[in-house]
Enzyme design. Structure first.
Site, PDB file in Angstrom:
ATOM      1  N   CYS A 199      39.059  31.029  43.160  1.00 52.60           N
ATOM      2  CA  CYS A 199      39.423  32.366  42.667  1.00 52.60           C
ATOM      3  C   CYS A 199      38.236  33.318  42.564  1.00 52.60           C
ATOM      4  CB  CYS A 199      40.123  32.235  41.328  1.00 52.60           C
ATOM      5  SG  CYS A 199      41.423  30.991  41.415  1.00 52.60           S
ATOM      6  N   HIS A 255      39.101  38.825  34.454  1.00 54.10           N
ATOM      7  CA  HIS A 255      39.755  37.847  35.321  1.00 54.10           C
ATOM      8  C   HIS A 255      41.203  37.709  34.825  1.00 54.10           C
ATOM      9  CE1 HIS A 255      40.120  34.723  38.223  1.00 54.10           C
ATOM     10  NE2 HIS A 255      40.352  33.777  37.340  1.00 54.10           N
ATOM     11  N   HIS A 305      48.145  36.786  40.354  1.00 55.43           N
ATOM     12  CA  HIS A 305      46.799  36.266  40.633  1.00 55.43           C
ATOM     13  C   HIS A 305      46.698  35.972  42.135  1.00 55.43           C
ATOM     14  CE1 HIS A 305      43.063  34.396  40.590  1.00 55.43           C
ATOM     15  NE2 HIS A 305      43.269  33.343  39.833  1.00 55.43           N
TER      16      HIS A 305
END
Lengths: 400, 334
Positions: free
Chosen positions: A161, A294, A329
């Protein structure tokens, strides 16, 4: 003096739409673009809302005017759309030959890999031979290089990520070291059944719209997309008399070294990344105008990240939000998409809202921005990208 | 890309080389005695590639006399394929079922650098490159940039595995040798780690120059790049004591032949893919071999294509993968 590194172009595709303009219009609705998928062929589609790009692969190909019979993974098609927009919006005066391409991706062409593996290995039957060549991460980068006709340096980073954030950081370092003058950097990842099943197995997938930083958050919504920015040296911009969008002043890559998928409860790796990025930018914590977190909305990430933010900012918490409540995400693309958002925050003097927030987390009690703020003076934006493997990276963008 | 000196202060290699002939159609690593290096109970759930990488990293640090590197970077063409295959199989068997997350957790490419960081408690820079035939080269370039930015010790790795299903697919599409496609390189594996530093030690090996070319290029361009590197290092072709080539024994790769015949008639010439096989990160073993040669270690006779003399001051490596990723490394004793 090492050269300054400027952001001159932005390109994006996500569930929020194609391109910067549509994305900004989508933000102003203050509603999520996560929904039950129509393109990903999955048995789980009724169960989980996803941030899916609304176009099929064939539609993406026609947007790109690609007629080739070559195999294109969805990951690479998303990459081409965003990288192309980034390049064109940067109004380059020279041909793209000398531009470096640095791209991050977590699963690469897994969308094709799944069918290949199923067809050939499990059923010993039909499969598309060409799909075998697009499974690896490097393929999407090669596709950008050949589609845009660049000939300089190219490379692919795969740190889950944080992949795109690390790609942007490498781009800046190569420019500062004088190895390159211009770079397209960012990341791309498509939704796949593999990742959907994987995040489900980790029990961090929410069957509702995700609620970043909320006490009752249930987990993340997966998304897909690509985000790229064009970075250029001060020297080139001065020579060509072009105006940048903002400056990339800080970056850091650290490791939490705690657990393969979980973040440490005290957010040590995140704290290291944020504080090193601020130090490189030469900024005190109170100078940050906005944090694009995030903020995956998993119990673990949001706790760890807010512990780290508390440690950095103390009681003077700057406005912050997780735009993953709009996009889902997007894994390896997230750092690129959110770099675009960070640059837009500076350019348009806006702060994006954090959707679906209701109750502060008991442990940290921090409150994200929940409405779309306009006409705000934004000087410095911090963007966080934290991943599996403890790979934590932070970027700092500054108004020029 | 180098300005400041880059020294190799330690290295390790887990590879497929066995004492006697290798008749298989794939070269798989000879696994190390894990328990000598790592707590096997703590890592019992890790896949083979991750366990080998942990041992490789430990061996490398031991060899360099360094406890904790400042940065960890891994280059891997295909990442953690065994875990990927395993989770993919589970998912396809029962898409709406709930599976054990272990193989998913370990399927990401950055599991390798991440697990090493966890083992060492290394909070520093941590990165993973996956860029086909130049994955290791890209890791090395990042490391040299870090050294330039004053990071002291950077550990880099070249890591690739080839589990059964991937082998079957890559053979089918003619990436690697199979009974029906004999004119392709034999697939191989390898786990090679290096401790790079800007500080010279008594046994340091200097990585004087390196470069890479991406894309199909003519022999003339390869020749030009080779000459450019030597010129930039101030080294004459006759000073190259050993030329290490990434040649594959069962296929005709003209670039390799031409290069040795044109420039390096008096050099020792070595190969390694006859014993290690081909992979996206095979050049990592080329660098291991160069280090061993420069340190005067005994080399497997099967690697010598030409044995000329025993001088070991300068080594040049030229490797290419499928004609589209080319790299050169020039190493010297200091």
């Amino acid at each position: 003096m090492p050269s300054k590194v400027y952001v001159t172009g932005l390109g994006i595709i996500s569930a929020m739409g194609v391109g910067v303009s549509e994305t900004l219009r989508s933000f102003s609705t203050e509603k999520t673009f996560v929904r039950h998928p129509e393109i990903l062929k999955t048995l789980l589609k009724e169960q989980y809302p996803l941030g899916e790009v609304r176009f099929s692969n064939e539609e993406l190909k026609s947007l790109l005017k690609i007629n080739s019979k070559q195999s294109f993974s969805r990951t690479s098609l998303l990459a081409l759309i965003a990288a192309k927009e980034a390049l064109f919006s940067s109004r380059q005066k020279e041909s793209p030959l000398g531009i470096g391409v640095i791209s991050g991706t977590s699963v690469g062409g897994m969308d094709k890999g799944e069918y290949l593996y199923d067809g050939y290995i499990r059923k010993n039957g039909k499969f598309n031979l060409h799909d075998a060549f697009v499974h690896d991460c490097g393929d999407s980068t090669n596709k950008i290089v050949s589609y845009l006709g660049t000939q300089a340096y190219s490379t692919t980073i795969s740190t889950a990520c944080s992949s795109a954030a690390n790609a942007i950081m490498l781009g800046a370092r190569l420019i500062k070291a004088g190895k390159l003058q211009r770079v397209i950097a960012g990341g791309t990842d498509a939704l796949t059944r593999f990742t959907l099943s994987g995040f489900r197995s980790l029990m961090i997938l929410s069957d509702e719209y995700c609620k970043p930083f909320d006490q009752n958050r249930k987990g993340l919504n997966l998304g897909e997309g690509a985000g790229y920015i064009v970075l250029e040296s001060e020297e080139i911009l001065n020579k060509e008399n072009r105006k940048p969008i903002c400056e990339l002043t800080g970056y850091a890559n650290t490791c939490d070294a705690f657990h393969q998928t979980a973040s440490s409860p005290d957010g040590n790796g995140a704290w290291l990344a944020i504080s090193q990025a601020l130090a490189l930018a030469g900024l005190n914590a109170e100078e940050i105008s906005y944090v694009n977190t995030h903020g995956t909305a998993t119990p673990n990430n949001d706790l760890s990240e807010s512990m780290a933010m508390k440690r950095v900012f103390g009681e003077k918490m700057p406005p912050f939000s997780s735009t993953k409540s709009f996009t889902g995400h997007t894994l390896g693309a997230a750092g690129g998409i959110e770099a675009v958002f960070s640059a837009l925050s500076i350019r348009d003097k806006i702060i994006f809202p954090n959707l679906h927030f209701q109750d502060k987390m008991e442990e940290t009690g921090i409150q994200p921005t929940t409405d779309f703020k306009k006409e705000v003076e934004i000087k410095h934006v911090l963007s966080n990208s934290f991943g599996f493997g403890g790979n934590n990276s932070s970027l700092v963008f500054s108004a020029c | 890309m180098l300005k400041k000196e880059t020294y190799i202060n330690g290295f390790s290699s887990i590879n497929p080389i066995k004492d006697s002939g290798n008749e298989e159609d794939v070269f798989r690593c000879v696994e190390p005695d894990y328990k000598t290096y790592i707590d096997t109970i703590a890592v019992r759930r890790l896949g083979k590639i991750q366990r080998m990488a942990l041992v490789g990293a430990k061996m490398c640090l031991e060899n360099a006399g360094v406890n904790l590197p400042d940065a960890i970077i891994t280059g891997t063409g295909l990442g953690c394929l065994s875990d990927t295959e395993k989770f993919l199989g589970n998912m396809l068997d029962d898409e709406s079922g709930l599976h054990s997350p272990t193989s998913f957790i370990q399927s990401t490419h950055n599991t390798i650098s991440g697990q090493i960081a966890i083992m060492l408690k290394c909070y520093g820079y941590n990165n993973t490159y996956s860029h086909r035939g130049l994955s290791f080269e890209r890791a090395l370039e990042d490391a040299s940039l870090l050294l330039l930015e004053n990071t002291e010790n950077v550990m880099i790795g070249a890591v690739d595995e080839i589990p059964d299903s991937t082998l079957k697919i890559t053979q089918k599409v003619k990436t690697f040798y199979s009974k029906s496609h004999r004119n392709e390189p034999v697939a191989g594996e390898g786990v090679h780690y290096f401790l790079l530093s800007n500080a010279k030690q008594p046994n340091s090996i200097l990585l004087k120059e390196f470069s890479s070319i991406e894309g199909k290029v003519s022999y003339e361009e390869i020749l030009l790049e080779c000459k450019r590197i030597l010129l930039s290092a101030g080294i004459e072709t006759r000073e190259v004591d050993a030329l290490i080539l990434g040649t594959n024994p069962n296929i005709d790769e003209l670039h390799y032949q031409q290069l040795q015949n044109e420039l390096f008639l008096n050099s020792n010439v070595l190969q390694f893919k006859n014993l290690t096989g081909e992979s996206f990160t095979a050049s990592g073993f080329g660098v291991v071999l160069a280090c061993k040669f420069l340190l005067g270690q005994t080399l497997d006779e099967r690697m010598y294509l030409k044995k000329k003399h025993s001088k070991a001051q300068t080594v040049l490596i030229y490797n290419q993968f499928k004609g589209i990723s080319h790299s050169f490394f020039l190493l010297q004793n200091v």
